[in-house]
Design an enzyme around this catalytic site. Structure first.
Site, PDB file in Angstrom:
ATOM      1  N   GLN A  50     -26.814   9.090  28.598  1.00  0.00           N
ATOM      2  CA  GLN A  50     -26.511   7.651  28.641  1.00  0.00           C
ATOM      3  C   GLN A  50     -27.754   6.868  28.218  1.00  0.00           C
ATOM      4  OE1 GLN A  50     -23.916   6.666  32.403  1.00  0.00           O
ATOM      5  NE2 GLN A  50     -25.288   8.366  32.908  1.00  0.00           N
ATOM      6  N   HIS A  63     -24.479   5.974  24.602  1.00  0.00           N
ATOM      7  CA  HIS A  63     -24.696   4.522  24.705  1.00  0.00           C
ATOM      8  C   HIS A  63     -25.572   4.001  23.582  1.00  0.00           C
ATOM      9  CE1 HIS A  63     -23.672   4.477  29.298  1.00  0.00           C
ATOM     10  NE2 HIS A  63     -22.612   4.618  28.525  1.00  0.00           N
ATOM     11  N   CYS A  87     -20.989  -4.133   8.315  1.00  0.00           N
ATOM     12  CA  CYS A  87     -20.411  -2.948   7.639  1.00  0.00           C
ATOM     13  C   CYS A  87     -20.606  -1.659   8.421  1.00  0.00           C
ATOM     14  CB  CYS A  87     -21.032  -2.814   6.249  1.00  0.00           C
ATOM     15  SG  CYS A  87     -22.726  -2.179   6.275  1.00  0.00           S
ATOM     16  N   CYS A 113     -28.987  -6.201   6.292  1.00  0.00           N
ATOM     17  CA  CYS A 113     -28.531  -4.806   6.268  1.00  0.00           C
ATOM     18  C   CYS A 113     -28.938  -4.177   4.936  1.00  0.00           C
ATOM     19  CB  CYS A 113     -27.001  -4.768   6.410  1.00  0.00           C
ATOM     20  SG  CYS A 113     -26.275  -3.152   6.021  1.00  0.00           S
ATOM     21  N   THR A 124     -28.367   9.994  37.307  1.00  0.00           N
ATOM     22  CA  THR A 124     -27.442   8.898  37.027  1.00  0.00           C
ATOM     23  C   THR A 124     -26.732   8.507  38.311  1.00  0.00           C
ATOM     24  OG1 THR A 124     -25.553   8.143  35.702  1.00  0.00           O
ATOM     25  CG2 THR A 124     -25.603  10.488  36.273  1.00  0.00           C
ATOM     26  N   ASN A 133     -30.330  14.377  41.598  1.00  0.00           N
ATOM     27  CA  ASN A 133     -30.594  12.932  41.665  1.00  0.00           C
ATOM     28  C   ASN A 133     -31.638  12.665  42.737  1.00  0.00           C
ATOM     29  OD1 ASN A 133     -29.582  10.930  40.073  1.00  0.00           O
ATOM     30  ND2 ASN A 133     -27.764  10.548  41.287  1.00  0.00           N
ATOM     31  N   ASP A 191     -31.474   9.841  44.650  1.00  0.00           N
ATOM     32  CA  ASP A 191     -30.544   9.427  45.725  1.00  0.00           C
ATOM     33  C   ASP A 191     -29.134   9.832  45.305  1.00  0.00           C
ATOM     34  OD1 ASP A 191     -32.526   6.523  45.581  1.00  0.00           O
ATOM     35  OD2 ASP A 191     -32.640   8.074  47.137  1.00  0.00           O
TER      36      ASP A 191
HETATM   37  N1  APR Z   1     -35.435  11.989  39.337  1.00  0.00           N
HETATM   38  C1  APR Z   1     -34.085  12.079  39.459  1.00  0.00           C
HETATM   39  N2  APR Z   1     -33.283  11.011  39.648  1.00  0.00           N
HETATM   40  C2  APR Z   1     -33.880   9.798  39.701  1.00  0.00           C
HETATM   41  C3  APR Z   1     -35.281   9.620  39.589  1.00  0.00           C
HETATM   42  C4  APR Z   1     -36.062  10.786  39.398  1.00  0.00           C
HETATM   43  N3  APR Z   1     -37.400  10.712  39.287  1.00  0.00           N
HETATM   44  N4  APR Z   1     -35.547   8.289  39.702  1.00  0.00           N
HETATM   45  C5  APR Z   1     -34.358   7.670  39.872  1.00  0.00           C
HETATM   46  N5  APR Z   1     -33.356   8.571  39.889  1.00  0.00           N
HETATM   47  C6  APR Z   1     -31.916   8.326  40.015  1.00  0.00           C
HETATM   48  C7  APR Z   1     -31.536   7.267  41.007  1.00  0.00           C
HETATM   49  O1  APR Z   1     -31.364   7.857  42.306  1.00  0.00           O
HETATM   50  C8  APR Z   1     -30.196   6.765  40.436  1.00  0.00           C
HETATM   51  O2  APR Z   1     -29.116   7.519  40.974  1.00  0.00           O
HETATM   52  O3  APR Z   1     -31.469   7.862  38.761  1.00  0.00           O
HETATM   53  C9  APR Z   1     -30.309   7.053  38.939  1.00  0.00           C
HETATM   54  C10 APR Z   1     -30.457   5.817  38.100  1.00  0.00           C
HETATM   55  O4  APR Z   1     -29.253   5.089  38.186  1.00  0.00           O
HETATM   56  P1  APR Z   1     -29.058   3.808  37.229  1.00  0.00           P
HETATM   57  O5  APR Z   1     -30.254   2.947  37.299  1.00  0.00           O
HETATM   58  O6  APR Z   1     -27.715   3.215  37.574  1.00  0.00           O
HETATM   59  O7  APR Z   1     -29.016   4.416  35.748  1.00  0.00           O
HETATM   60  P2  APR Z   1     -27.818   5.125  35.011  1.00  0.00           P
HETATM   61  O8  APR Z   1     -26.944   5.857  35.987  1.00  0.00           O
HETATM   62  O9  APR Z   1     -28.383   5.899  33.893  1.00  0.00           O
HETATM   63  O10 APR Z   1     -26.982   3.879  34.415  1.00  0.00           O
HETATM   64  C11 APR Z   1     -25.862   4.202  33.610  1.00  0.00           C
HETATM   65  O11 APR Z   1     -25.537   1.856  33.133  1.00  0.00           O
HETATM   66  O12 APR Z   1     -26.397  -0.180  32.648  1.00  0.00           O
HETATM   67  C12 APR Z   1     -25.785   0.901  32.112  1.00  0.00           C
HETATM   68  O13 APR Z   1     -25.973   1.583  29.877  1.00  0.00           O
HETATM   69  C13 APR Z   1     -26.671   1.555  31.086  1.00  0.00           C
HETATM   70  O14 APR Z   1     -26.810   3.902  30.543  1.00  0.00           O
HETATM   71  C14 APR Z   1     -26.859   2.969  31.611  1.00  0.00           C
HETATM   72  C15 APR Z   1     -25.687   3.143  32.562  1.00  0.00           C
END
Ligand code: APR
Length: 232
Positions: A90, A108, A119, A135, A175, A200, A202
């Site tokens: 993402q 993304h 275009c 462009c 994520t 993750n 969290d």
């Molecule tokens: N290691 C592992 N996980 C981590 C770390 C780390 N060092 N630091 C943060 N995180 C985790 C957080 O716990 C959280 O769950 O990364 C995640 C980040 O979440 P978001 O900020 O929501 O990012 P993401 O999930 O990539 O967002 C998805 O939302 O705004 C749109 O297009 C944008 O691609 C993005 C999409």
């Protein structure tokens, strides 16, 4: 036994230890900027300079960022697990590529790419884009960041869905599981009987859908997991 087919989805958390901000954590990008101003087509139409400046700042930061051990571990997995790893991100930075990964699916979009709103031609983005940049193909003054904004359709969905339909293992790394369709990939993987793993800091919104949940920093958890997979 043939190598399992693995689909990996990464989010902003995998790039956090490389110094790139996440979106929804305390003080994250969406605490500093309004999504409707910098991440929607309407925002770009209303104030293209604000949007171009936002992505120029992120492109400069990403250009200076260094991949971390998590990016390197995924590149090693791709190299040693020939053809059986589909890496979907993402993220719009190029840390997976800098870390040695190839064939990265940027659902993304990418900071390093510019898109013609007239275009749909794509070309390598300059470090600092300008509003109304022409462009190279059609000449229209309609260059925009090649980023999928809210309300737009993510890229490469057919290819991603085909990979998920064949997955033995689905892994989500860094994520929050907030944004669809990416947040629904785990459900699609479960539907075909894949084993699902979340790594993750969290727990994500959809953490209950994962068989194996590994909390911690990606630079710690991802290399451990890759070693386990390669030892099988
Ligand atoms: N290691 C592992 N996980 C981590 C770390 C780390 N060092 N630091 C943060 N995180 C985790 C957080 O716990 C959280 O769950 O990364 C995640 C980040 O979440 P978001 O900020 O929501 O990012 P993401 O999930 O990539 O967002 C998805 O939302 O705004 C749109 O297009 C944008 O691609 C993005 C999409």
């Amino acid at each position: 036994m043939s190598a399992p087919s693995i689909v990996i989805l990464t989010g902003a958390g995998i790039s956090a230890e490389s110094g790139l901000g996440t979106f929804r954590e305390e003080g994250g990008l969406w605490a500093q900027h309004r999504i409707e101003d910098v991440a929607t087509p309407e925002g770009f139409a209303r104030n293209p300079q604000l949007v171009v400046d936002f992505y120029n700042a992120r492109r400069k930061q990403a250009a200076e960022a260094v991949p971390n051990a998590a990016h390197a571990a995924l590149a090693r997995l791709q190299a040693e697990h020939k053809g059986q790893v589909t890496l979907v991100t993402q993220n719009v930075d190029d840390l997976h590529e800098k870390g040695g990964s190839s064939d990265v699916i940027h659902m993304h979009g990418a900071l390093n790419s510019a898109l013609c709103a007239s275009c749909e031609h794509r070309w390598p983005a300059p470090l600092a884009m300008t509003v109304g940049h022409g462009c190279p193909r059609c000449g229209a003054p309609s260059a925009r960041p090649d980023i999928v904004w809210f309300g737009e359709i993510p890229y490469h969905m057919e290819r991603i869905e085909r990979a998920l339909a064949e997955a033995d293992i689905f892994v989500a790394i860094g994520t929050s599981g907030n944004v669809y369709p990416a947040a629904g990939f785990v459900q699609m993987a479960r539907h075909v009987g894949a084993r699902t793993v979340e790594m993750n800091l969290d727990p994500g919104e959809n953490v209950s859908l994962f068989d194996d949940v590994r909390s911690g920093k990606a630079s710690d958890t991802v290399p451990v997991w890759v070693n386990e997979v390669l030892a099988q």
